[in-house]
Design an enzyme around this catalytic site. Structure first.
Site, PDB file in Angstrom:
ATOM      1  N   GLY A   1     -45.716 -46.686  -9.225  1.00 24.63           N
ATOM      2  CA  GLY A   1     -45.397 -46.905  -7.814  1.00 24.63           C
ATOM      3  C   GLY A   1     -44.227 -47.841  -7.637  1.00 24.63           C
ATOM      4  O   GLY A   1     -43.523 -48.156  -8.593  1.00 24.63           O
ATOM      5  N   ASN A   2     -43.997 -48.249  -6.417  1.00 22.07           N
ATOM      6  CA  ASN A   2     -42.926 -49.200  -6.126  1.00 22.07           C
ATOM      7  C   ASN A   2     -43.430 -50.232  -5.120  1.00 22.07           C
ATOM      8  O   ASN A   2     -44.532 -50.116  -4.602  1.00 22.07           O
ATOM      9  CB  ASN A   2     -41.679 -48.459  -5.612  1.00 22.07           C
ATOM     10  CG  ASN A   2     -41.940 -47.726  -4.323  1.00 22.07           C
ATOM     11  OD1 ASN A   2     -42.115 -48.328  -3.273  1.00 22.07           O
ATOM     12  ND2 ASN A   2     -41.993 -46.395  -4.395  1.00 22.07           N
TER      13      ASN A   2
END
Ligand code: CTP
Ligand code: CA
Length: 243
Positions: free
Chosen positions: A33-34
């Site tokens: 993810g980020n």
């Protein structure tokens, strides 16, 4: 009647906004993810709603705490992965007068996600094979050019860039504006300590006028303030398109 809202008048307009960041599953419990919080996209949705628009927020993994208290007029479609976001955006596109892609989209996803939890094996490291995700924004721009009914749709991208020794952040954003085929690109300089998750931000809105790239002035301020400027720029685009 002329609107007194700082974000312009979007009454009767239908705006789709993607927000947050996509997550790509590795197995049932892990993902890549980020750090995108979704705050910018939520601020945009609120500004568009305040300007009178009907708003659909396509929310990629936004903390429920940030979503509570959203005005009732904003509809919400939750998504997780890039492919889910892509299909939600294409469903929403047929309805939209304008699309704003504020979500941070994972450029790559694991080539395969396992159905059961990955187990450690041996004493070595692990190499993951990733495949490239589709460019959702590019796909929306292409779809617009294929459908005459979408010809007047306004499409807006975001670009968080850092500069490096060879190229300034703004130059990367200019190149991205040309490459993406969008009407507006919101450039966000994230060099140095201007990182994700902060409440203060700086943007410049890139557009074009008769084939020339126009870089707008710097807007500094809260995400709410910056969102009003972006929504005002979208509102301006409608008047350009229709005049
Ligand atoms: N975007 C998208 N689909 C992707 C990647 C990005 O729709 N697969 C959108 C983002 O939501 C944003 C814009 O494209 O509005 C620019 O995102 P960015 O990550 O800066 O662009 P990329 O084309 O992925 O280029 P880079 O190599 O710089 O990451
Ligand atoms: Ca990217």
């Amino acid at each position: 009647a002329a609107s007194t809202d700082p974000s312009g008048d979007l009454s009767g307009r239908r705006i789709v906004i993607s927000a947050g960041g996509t997550r790509e599953a590795l197995d049932p419990v892990r993902f890549l993810g980020n750090r995108s919080s979704g705050k910018q996209g939520i601020a945009l949705a609120k500004a568009a709603h305040a300007a009178g628009a009907a708003v659909e927020l396509v929310a990629a993994n936004i903390d429920t705490g940030l979503l509570t208290g959203l005005p009732a007029g904003i509809t919400m479609t939750p998504v997780e992965s890039t492919l889910e976001l892509q299909s939600a955006m294409h469903s929403a596109q047929v309805w939209a007068d304008a699309i704003i892609m504020a979500a941070a989209v994972a450029d790559y996803r694991p080539a395969e996600a396992t159905e059961s939890k990955m187990k450690k094996s041996g004493d070595d490291g692990l190499t993951l094979r990733l495949v490239q995700n589709p460019d959702i924004l590019r796909g929306l721009v292409d779809e617009r050019s294929r459908q005459t009914s979408l010809r007047h749709q306004i499409i807006v991208g975001f670009a968080a860039e850092t500069g490096d020794v060879a190229t300034a952040a703004l130059d990367y954003a200019r190149a991205k504006f040309e490459r993406k085929g969008v009407d507006l690109l919101v450039f966000n300089d994230v060099s140095g300590d201007r990182a994700f998750g902060h409440d203060e931000t700086m943007v410049q809105i890139i557009s074009s006028d008769r084939g020339e790239i126009v870089v707008g002035e710097e807007f500094h301020g809260s995400k709410d303030h910056v969102s009003q400027k972006v929504i005002a720029a979208v509102s301006d685009q409608f008047t350009h398109v229709e005049s």
